[in-house]
Write a protein that holds these residues in place. Sequence first.
Motif, PDB file in Angstrom:
ATOM      1  N   ASP A   1       0.830  -1.202   0.000  1.00  0.00           N
ATOM      2  CA  ASP A   1       0.000   0.000   0.000  1.00  0.00           C
ATOM      3  C   ASP A   1       0.870   1.260   0.000  1.00  0.00           C
ATOM      4  O   ASP A   1       1.507   1.562  -0.989  1.00  0.00           O
ATOM      5  N   SER A   2       0.941   1.981   1.112  1.00  0.00           N
ATOM      6  CA  SER A   2       1.748   3.209   1.121  1.00  0.00           C
ATOM      7  C   SER A   2       2.973   3.031   2.008  1.00  0.00           C
ATOM      8  O   SER A   2       2.968   2.240   2.949  1.00  0.00           O
ATOM      9  N   GLY A   3       4.001   3.769   1.665  1.00  0.00           N
ATOM     10  CA  GLY A   3       5.235   3.719   2.427  1.00  0.00           C
ATOM     11  C   GLY A   3       6.129   4.869   2.019  1.00  0.00           C
ATOM     12  O   GLY A   3       5.763   5.703   1.185  1.00  0.00           O
ATOM     13  N   VAL A   4       7.315   4.914   2.574  1.00  0.00           N
ATOM     14  CA  VAL A   4       8.293   5.957   2.261  1.00  0.00           C
ATOM     15  C   VAL A   4       9.682   5.341   2.338  1.00  0.00           C
ATOM     16  O   VAL A   4       9.977   4.592   3.270  1.00  0.00           O
ATOM     17  N   ILE A   5      10.508   5.641   1.351  1.00  0.00           N
ATOM     18  CA  ILE A   5      11.928   5.309   1.435  1.00  0.00           C
ATOM     19  C   ILE A   5      12.702   6.602   1.193  1.00  0.00           C
ATOM     20  O   ILE A   5      12.136   7.604   0.737  1.00  0.00           O
ATOM     21  N   GLN A   6      13.979   6.562   1.506  1.00  0.00           N
ATOM     22  CA  GLN A   6      14.808   7.733   1.311  1.00  0.00           C
ATOM     23  C   GLN A   6      15.887   7.421   0.285  1.00  0.00           C
ATOM     24  O   GLN A   6      16.557   6.395   0.372  1.00  0.00           O
ATOM     25  N   ILE A   7      16.015   8.308  -0.693  1.00  0.00           N
ATOM     26  CA  ILE A   7      17.055   8.184  -1.713  1.00  0.00           C
ATOM     27  C   ILE A   7      17.781   9.514  -1.789  1.00  0.00           C
ATOM     28  O   ILE A   7      17.145  10.567  -1.970  1.00  0.00           O
ATOM     29  N   ASN A   8      19.086   9.457  -1.634  1.00  0.00           N
ATOM     30  CA  ASN A   8      19.915  10.676  -1.704  1.00  0.00           C
ATOM     31  C   ASN A   8      19.384  11.778  -0.780  1.00  0.00           C
ATOM     32  O   ASN A   8      19.358  12.953  -1.153  1.00  0.00           O
ATOM     33  N   GLY A   9      18.905  11.399   0.401  1.00  0.00           N
ATOM     34  CA  GLY A   9      18.420  12.369   1.372  1.00  0.00           C
ATOM     35  C   GLY A   9      17.024  12.907   1.100  1.00  0.00           C
ATOM     36  O   GLY A   9      16.558  13.806   1.789  1.00  0.00           O
ATOM     37  N   THR A  10      16.334  12.357   0.114  1.00  0.00           N
ATOM     38  CA  THR A  10      14.982  12.811  -0.225  1.00  0.00           C
ATOM     39  C   THR A  10      13.984  11.706   0.079  1.00  0.00           C
ATOM     40  O   THR A  10      14.182  10.556  -0.327  1.00  0.00           O
ATOM     41  N   ASP A  11      12.910  12.053   0.781  1.00  0.00           N
ATOM     42  CA  ASP A  11      11.846  11.088   1.043  1.00  0.00           C
ATOM     43  C   ASP A  11      11.050  10.851  -0.234  1.00  0.00           C
ATOM     44  O   ASP A  11      10.586  11.802  -0.870  1.00  0.00           O
ATOM     45  N   ILE A  12      10.906   9.593  -0.578  1.00  0.00           N
ATOM     46  CA  ILE A  12      10.133   9.203  -1.757  1.00  0.00           C
ATOM     47  C   ILE A  12       8.875   8.497  -1.259  1.00  0.00           C
ATOM     48  O   ILE A  12       8.954   7.374  -0.742  1.00  0.00           O
ATOM     49  N   PRO A  13       7.699   9.138  -1.398  1.00  0.00           N
ATOM     50  CA  PRO A  13       6.464   8.458  -0.995  1.00  0.00           C
ATOM     51  C   PRO A  13       6.166   7.325  -1.974  1.00  0.00           C
ATOM     52  O   PRO A  13       6.372   7.468  -3.180  1.00  0.00           O
ATOM     53  N   LEU A  14       5.682   6.216  -1.448  1.00  0.00           N
ATOM     54  CA  LEU A  14       5.453   5.032  -2.268  1.00  0.00           C
ATOM     55  C   LEU A  14       3.995   4.603  -2.240  1.00  0.00           C
ATOM     56  O   LEU A  14       3.290   4.807  -1.262  1.00  0.00           O
ATOM     57  N   TYR A  15       3.601   3.999  -3.317  1.00  0.00           N
ATOM     58  CA  TYR A  15       2.325   3.291  -3.385  1.00  0.00           C
ATOM     59  C   TYR A  15       2.637   1.930  -3.985  1.00  0.00           C
ATOM     60  O   TYR A  15       3.096   1.838  -5.124  1.00  0.00           O
ATOM     61  N   ASN A  16       2.446   0.883  -3.205  1.00  0.00           N
ATOM     62  CA  ASN A  16       2.764  -0.487  -3.599  1.00  0.00           C
ATOM     63  C   ASN A  16       4.202  -0.658  -4.074  1.00  0.00           C
ATOM     64  O   ASN A  16       4.474  -1.353  -5.046  1.00  0.00           O
ATOM     65  N   GLY A  17       5.105   0.023  -3.400  1.00  0.00           N
ATOM     66  CA  GLY A  17       6.528  -0.154  -3.674  1.00  0.00           C
ATOM     67  C   GLY A  17       7.094   0.691  -4.793  1.00  0.00           C
ATOM     68  O   GLY A  17       8.259   0.544  -5.148  1.00  0.00           O
ATOM     69  N   TYR A  18       6.294   1.593  -5.352  1.00  0.00           N
ATOM     70  CA  TYR A  18       6.757   2.474  -6.435  1.00  0.00           C
ATOM     71  C   TYR A  18       6.408   3.922  -6.080  1.00  0.00           C
ATOM     72  O   TYR A  18       5.460   4.156  -5.328  1.00  0.00           O
ATOM     73  N   PRO A  19       7.140   4.889  -6.633  1.00  0.00           N
ATOM     74  CA  PRO A  19       6.841   6.286  -6.299  1.00  0.00           C
ATOM     75  C   PRO A  19       5.386   6.653  -6.579  1.00  0.00           C
ATOM     76  O   PRO A  19       4.836   6.318  -7.630  1.00  0.00           O
ATOM     77  N   SER A  20       4.775   7.292  -5.608  1.00  0.00           N
ATOM     78  CA  SER A  20       3.403   7.766  -5.790  1.00  0.00           C
ATOM     79  C   SER A  20       3.450   9.232  -6.196  1.00  0.00           C
ATOM     80  O   SER A  20       4.496   9.868  -6.138  1.00  0.00           O
ATOM     81  N   VAL A  21       2.315   9.737  -6.606  1.00  0.00           N
ATOM     82  CA  VAL A  21       2.189  11.159  -6.922  1.00  0.00           C
ATOM     83  C   VAL A  21       1.098  11.681  -5.994  1.00  0.00           C
ATOM     84  O   VAL A  21      -0.084  11.513  -6.253  1.00  0.00           O
ATOM     85  N   ARG A  22       1.536  12.285  -4.904  1.00  0.00           N
ATOM     86  CA  ARG A  22       0.586  12.777  -3.910  1.00  0.00           C
ATOM     87  C   ARG A  22       0.133  14.181  -4.274  1.00  0.00           C
ATOM     88  O   ARG A  22       0.945  15.038  -4.618  1.00  0.00           O
TER      89      ARG A  22
END
Length: 180
Positions: free
Chosen positions: A72-93
């Motif tokens: 469902d939803s989650g967040v990972i960090q890449i290069n110091g930037t939070d990337i919101p996720l939807y089912n493991g892929y970047p979401s567009v909030r």
Amino acid sequence: MMLVNSKNKGFTLIELVIVIVILGILAVTAAPKFIDLTSDAKAANLEAIGGAMRSGLQLINSQAVIDGQNNDSGVIQINGTDIPLYNGYPSVRGSDSFVEINAQVKAWLDIDVVDRNTANNNRNAATFFSDKSSANHQIYIFFTEDYDQKSVNFKCHVLYENPESDEPNKPIINIETSDC
């Protein structure tokens, strides 16, 4: 001995020069219509961005799985930037600003890109600019030089889409090059 009166039939030097000049004028005016390298270069750039985006998405999804953020939803960090996720892929909030969306795109896609407001104020800020359609969960990447023509109907862009649904699928990447 009999002398034959013969005239050499051929072109004079002036006639040859005129024909060469006319052919040169035709070549200069007609060749650009047949050889449009700018359009081909823009299309190739967008294809490259689409390929890089696909590779980046696989890496993000792998990181999301490792971090347990692929449901469902989650967040990972890449290069110091939070990337919101939807089912493991970047979401567009919808709540994310153009600047935040652009920072997310830059984190997982290494290209020269600015947000649409920066591109509007400075057309030389970067080669590309990102835009979003929050309601449709879409991110667009356009050439900054095409800013005045940008729209969903302008077919010279890369479109990333990760729609939320009851049966989630992998994100969609569309590369449109017919208007480049």
